[in-house]
Write an enzyme that holds these catalytic residues in place. Structure first.
Site, short mmCIF file in Angstrom:
data_model
loop_
_atom_site.label_atom_id
_atom_site.label_comp_id
_atom_site.label_asym_id
_atom_site.label_seq_id
_atom_site.Cartn_x
_atom_site.Cartn_y
_atom_site.Cartn_z
N ASP A 1 -20.88 12.50 15.28
CA ASP A 1 -19.76 13.22 15.37
C ASP A 1 -20.36 14.49 15.88
OD1 ASP A 1 -17.02 14.33 15.39
OD2 ASP A 1 -17.44 15.20 13.38
N THR B 1 22.02 -9.62 2.82
CA THR B 1 22.24 -10.45 4.07
C THR B 1 20.87 -11.02 5.29
OG1 THR B 1 24.40 -9.51 3.89
CG2 THR B 1 23.59 -10.63 6.42
N HIS C 1 24.83 -2.80 -4.78
CA HIS C 1 23.98 -3.12 -4.23
C HIS C 1 23.10 -3.85 -3.53
CE1 HIS C 1 19.49 -1.62 -2.46
NE2 HIS C 1 20.01 -0.61 -2.67
N GLY C 2 22.86 -3.74 -2.32
CA GLY C 2 21.69 -5.63 -1.77
C GLY C 2 20.50 -6.18 -3.35
N ASP C 3 21.22 -7.65 -3.08
CA ASP C 3 19.87 -7.80 -4.04
C ASP C 3 18.89 -7.88 -4.53
OD1 ASP C 3 19.18 -9.48 -2.75
OD2 ASP C 3 20.27 -11.74 -4.17
C1 SPV Z 1 -13.20 15.41 11.04
O1 SPV Z 1 -12.38 14.56 10.50
O2 SPV Z 1 -13.27 14.67 12.04
C2 SPV Z 1 -12.70 17.44 10.41
C3 SPV Z 1 -12.68 17.42 9.46
O3 SPV Z 1 -13.07 17.75 12.20
S1 SPV Z 1 -14.66 17.71 9.52
O4 SPV Z 1 -15.00 16.64 8.94
O5 SPV Z 1 -14.04 18.30 7.80
O6 SPV Z 1 -14.71 18.83 9.89
MG MG Z 2 -13.73 16.64 13.74
#
Ligand code: SPV
Ligand code: MG
Length: 431
Positions: free
Chosen positions: A204, A122, A89-91
């Site tokens: 979000d 190599t 094997h390669g070292d």
């Molecule tokens: C996210 O990661 O944005 C998701 C998963 O939608 S959760 O936050 O659990 O809804």
């Molecule tokens: Mg999400």
């Protein structure tokens, strides 16, 4: 004649491999193992050509007595079957994660007087270029896009980690751990709406627009090769969703997950503490159908996410929806829960699997985090997403550092827990 064994984990032959064969011939008959797809994937080398082609490649080398199948990184089975006098094997395997493999091979050989031969690796420009080209190939849209479907047939469960930047992408791409000779790494990446929004200091609620979300995907794609599952929130208006599907597919994303909510979307982990409206089955099915109709390849997946358990609508509602979404063309079902106990998720998976053996199941164990990957796989889960842990680990670390600098009026006190500057500047490879 003595038996000399070597194993290749490659899609192409370069002077380094030929040098090993050349050296091996000096000791006896040469036997070459070819790693199976499953073993290669686990080891950090996703194949770009199929197993048969790799076998044929080795058969074409002059002076190879036999080409063997090696289905594990460790050499136990090979040694048992072939009893080689030497493993060559390669070292480069004397250090790093491969050292455990070498140690194991050395022990196996020592039991009957066999020996390891380390050939100087190599490090030529040609070898470097060949390696880089292989990796680059995997980052191209047509290779990356199909990789999730390939993984679904190669892995007992596809392990997916959240990414929201080039840096988190690098962590997903490069983190490999070795445990008793077994290698583990993430298979895929999740572009979470929660973490993508959080990184921008935004809630979000589908506020961060698609142009910005695509920019994040691009940042991640620039420095990685692993497949991407995109959190598409509700998918928005059906008339908009079709364009999103086209764009994601063209970029090389493997899957989009859309959730059956409508109106102002809030994060699922709020559950019923905030106003959230579940979409009707008919309308959501229409969205899935529209998305499936516009996609251009067989490799892209539209996965339907069911919010019934999050919104306390019950198991029957979740199962009815799963059946309807699959009927509408969904390539997978994600079932979500915010309970600490995984019981309702497992009950859903068990019932769903009894009536549907093939549609991939996805879960996000953020709340029910005591469950292991093996347990999930045993209940028919195919993809596990660690959806926010990188963000949640980075934020408190950064906050503590900021507090301590303010407290001590200098940075010396925090230095011991920071990544050394030398390391951070060499983290990013230059072309
Ligand atoms: C996210 O990661 O944005 C998701 C998963 O939608 S959760 O936050 O659990 O809804
Ligand atoms: Mg999400």
């Amino acid at each position: 004649m003595k038996k000399v064994y070597t194993c290749f984990c490659t899609d192409i032959l370069h002077e380094g491999h030929l040098n090993i064969i050349h050296e091996a011939k000096k000791y006896g008959d040469v036997y070459v193992g070819v790693l199976t797809d499953e073993a290669m994937v686990r080891f950090d080398r996703f194949p770009t050509v199929d197993f048969e082609t790799r076998m044929a490649l080795i058969r074409g080398i002059e002076g190879v007595k036999e080409v063997c199948v090696q289905d594990e990184i460790l050499y136990d089975k090979v040694v048992q079957r072939l009893h080689p006098d030497y493993i060559i094997h390669g070292d480069n395997w004397r250090t790093g994660p491969m050292k455990a493999v070498r140690d194991n091979a050395e022990k196996l050989l020592a039991a009957y007087g066999g020996k390891i031969i380390d050939v100087p690796y190599t490090y030529s420009e040609n070898v470097k270029r060949a390696d880089a080209q292989l990796r680059e190939k995997l980052s191209m849209p047509e290779y990356r896009r199909k990789r999730l479907k390939q993984l679904l047939s190669l892995r007992p469960i596809v392990k997916t980690i959240e990414v929201h930047s080039g840096l988190t992408g690098l962590i997903a791409e490069k983190t490999v751990v070795e445990n008793n000779g077994e290698f583990d790494q993430f298979d895929a990446m999740w572009v979470s709406s929660l973490c993508d929004s959080t990184a921008k200091g935004k809630p979000d609620i589908e506020l961060v627009d698609m142009t910005s979300r695509f920019r994040t995907i691009d940042d991640v794609m620039e420095v990685t090769t692993k497949p991407i599952i995109f959190d598409g929130d509700t998918g928005g208006l059906t008339e908009h969703f079709v364009y999103t599907v086209r764009s994601l597919e063209r970029m090389g994303v493997s899957a989009v997950i859309i959730e059956d909510k409508t109106g102002l979307k809030k994060n699922s982990l709020f559950g019923t503490e905030v106003e959230q409206t579940q979409d009707s089955i008919e309308h959501f099915c229409e969205k899935i159908r529209a998305g499936k109709k516009v996609q251009l390849t067989d490799n892209f997946m539209i996965i339907a996410r069911i919010e019934s358990l999050i919104l306390d609508r019950g198991m029957e509602d979740a199962l009815t929806r799963a059946r309807a979404y699959v009927q509408a063309g969904a390539d997978g079902i994600m079932i979500h829960s915010r309970k600490k106990d995984p019981a309702e998720i497992l009950a859903f998976c068990d019932t769903f699997r009894k009536e549907n053996t093939h549609t991939p199941l996805v879960v996000v164990p953020s709340s029910f985090n005591s469950i292991t990957e093996a347990e999930l796989a045993a209940h028919g889960v195919n993809i596990v997403i660690y959806a926010n842990q990188l963000t949640r680990s980075a934020f408190p670390a950064m906050e503590q550092t900021a507090k301590d600098i303010l407290k001590y009026h200098r940075a010396q006190e925090v230095d011991a827990r920071l990544m050394p500057i030398k390391q951070i500047i060499s983290l990013i490879e230059e072309l």
